[in-house]
Design an enzyme around this catalytic site. Structure first.
Site, PDB file in Angstrom:
ATOM      1  CE  LYS A 139     -12.047   1.236  -5.756  1.00 10.13           C
ATOM      2  NZ  LYS A 139     -12.215   2.655  -6.101  1.00 10.13           N
ATOM      3  CB  SER A 151      -7.458   0.027  -0.531  1.00  7.70           C
ATOM      4  OG  SER A 151      -7.985   1.186   0.077  1.00  7.70           O
ATOM      5  CG  ASP A 165     -11.185   0.987  -1.087  1.00  6.07           C
ATOM      6  OD1 ASP A 165     -10.408   1.068  -0.126  1.00  6.07           O
ATOM      7  OD2 ASP A 165     -11.059   1.682  -2.115  1.00  6.07           O
ATOM      8  CG  LEU A 200      -7.102   4.977 -10.031  1.00  8.78           C
ATOM      9  CD1 LEU A 200      -5.752   5.424 -10.622  1.00  8.78           C
ATOM     10  CD2 LEU A 200      -7.904   4.214 -11.086  1.00  8.78           C
ATOM     11  N   GLY A 213      -5.303   2.367  -4.860  1.00 11.95           N
ATOM     12  CA  GLY A 213      -3.943   1.832  -4.815  1.00 11.95           C
ATOM     13  C   GLY A 213      -3.441   1.561  -3.411  1.00 11.95           C
ATOM     14  N   GLY A 220      -4.811   9.632  -4.306  1.00 16.54           N
ATOM     15  CA  GLY A 220      -5.857  10.637  -4.400  1.00 16.54           C
ATOM     16  C   GLY A 220      -6.550  10.629  -5.741  1.00 16.54           C
ATOM     17  CB  ALA A 221      -6.080   8.678  -8.623  1.00 18.74           C
TER      18      ALA A 221
END
Length: 268
Positions: A8, A99, A132, A95, A97, A92-93
Site C-alpha cells: 500500500k 502487515s 495497519d 509499504l 508488506g 522498512g520501506a
C-alpha cells in the site's frame, strides 16, 4: 492455497498526537498497489515456515505470518500447515508488506479451513498483529485514523494513474521515524484534501515524516524531485519511509536511478 499479499501507499500522513499507550494518533489515506509478495499455505504433517526471495532480518519464528497462524490456531485448533512466503516487497520501506503478509495469512486460513470468519472478525484478529494489518483484510482505499487501524471508506479512485515506487535500499525502522517526528494538528481533514484535484495535492497534501527524515537522508528528497521532473502530478514518501512514489497521468519518462535502487511501476 496460494495468494498474493500486496503493498500500500500513503496519500498524505499527519502525525497528530502521542498516545498514552506509546503509539501515535495519525491521519492518512491508505491506497492499495499491486506490488505483491506470494504466500502459499498447505496442510502438512508438521508445522513448517519457509521464506525465499528477499532476505528477511530477524528470527523467522517471530514472523507475522506465523503469529497470525498461532492466533487462529489457539482459537480454532488448526492442524499443522506448511507456509511458504516468497518475499518481493522491500522491508522498512513504508509499504506495509509485512502487515499484508500477516493479513493474507488470516484470510487464507479462514478459507482453507472454512472458519467462516467475517471481514469484521478478521480485522479484529489483524489489529492484534499490527496497526495497519487490518487494512489488508478488505484491501480498499480508506481514511485511517487513531493508530492507523480505524478506517473510514473513501470513494477516491485513482484508476488510470501509473504509480512508480522507488526504494533506495534504506531500512528505516518505525522507532527511528517516530523518534524525530513532531506531532501537529492538521489544518484540514484528509478527506477534504483528497477531494481536491490531484494536480494541487503537491501543495496541500504532505507526509509529516518527510520533515524528520529528508534532512537525514537527502537522497529521499532527491528521488521525490526526480519523480516530479519526470512528470509526476504528485510525489511523496510513503508511510515512515524510505520508499518514495510518484503518480503519473501520462506514461512516465525514462527514470534513471542507481543500480542498487529497486523500482516498481504499475497501474492503480
Amino acid at each position: 492455497m496460494l495468494d498474493f499479499p500486496n503493498a500500500k501507499i500513503n496519500l498524505g500522513l499527519y502525525i497528530i498526537s502521542k498516545r498514552p499507550d506509546g503509539f501515535h494518533n495519525l491521519q492518512s489515506c491508505f491506497y492499495p498497489v499491486k506490488w505483491c509478495d506470494a504466500l502459499e499455505i498447505l496442510p502438512a504433517a508438521e508445522e513448517r515456515f519457509d521464506i525465499t526471495g528477499l532476505p528477511v532480518p530477524g528470527n523467522p519464528d517471530t514472523n507475522l505470518c506465523l503469529k497470525a497462524y498461532k492466533l487462529l490456531q489457539q482459537d480454532f485448533n488448526l492442524p499443522p500447515v506448511h507456509m511458504h512466503l516468497y518475499k518481493v516487497i522491500p522491508m522498512g520501506a513504508g509499504l506495509g508488506g509485512g502487515s499484508a503478509d500477516a493479513a493474507f495469512t488470516l484470510k487464507i486460513l479462514n478459507k482453507q479451513f472454512e472458519l467462516n470468519l467475517t471481514e469484521d472478525a478478521l480485522e479484529e484478529y489483524a489489529r492484534q498483529l499490527g496497526s495497519d494489518c487490518a487494512f489488508f483484510i478488505r484491501n480498499k482505499p480508506v481514511i485511517a485514523t487513531e493508530k492507523g487501524d480505524v478506517f473510514t471508506p473513501t470513494d477516491l479512485d485513482l484508476s488510470g494513474y501509473t504509480c512508480v515506487v522507488v526504494y533506495p535500499g534504506i531500512h528505516i525502522t518505525t522507532a527511528e521515524a517516530y523518534g524525530n517526528a513532531k506531532p501537529e494538528q492538521p489544518t484540514c481533514h484528509m478527506d477534504m484534501l483528497l477531494k481536491q484535484d490531484v494536480k494541487v495535492w503537491r501543495d496541500v497534501l504532505k507526509n509529516d515524516f518527510e520533515d524528520a527524515l529528508f534532512p537525514k537522508y537527502p537522497e529521499l528528497g532527491q528521488i521525490k524531485e526526480k519523480l516530479y521532473a519526470a512528470g509526476a502530478v504528485y510525489a511523496s514518501m510513503t508511510g515512515s519511509g524510505s520508499a518514495v512514489y510518484g503518480l503519473f497521468k501520462e506514461k512516465p519518462a525514462a527514470l534513471l536511478f542507481p543500480d542498487h535502487y529497486t523500482l516498481w511501476k504499475g497501474l492503480l
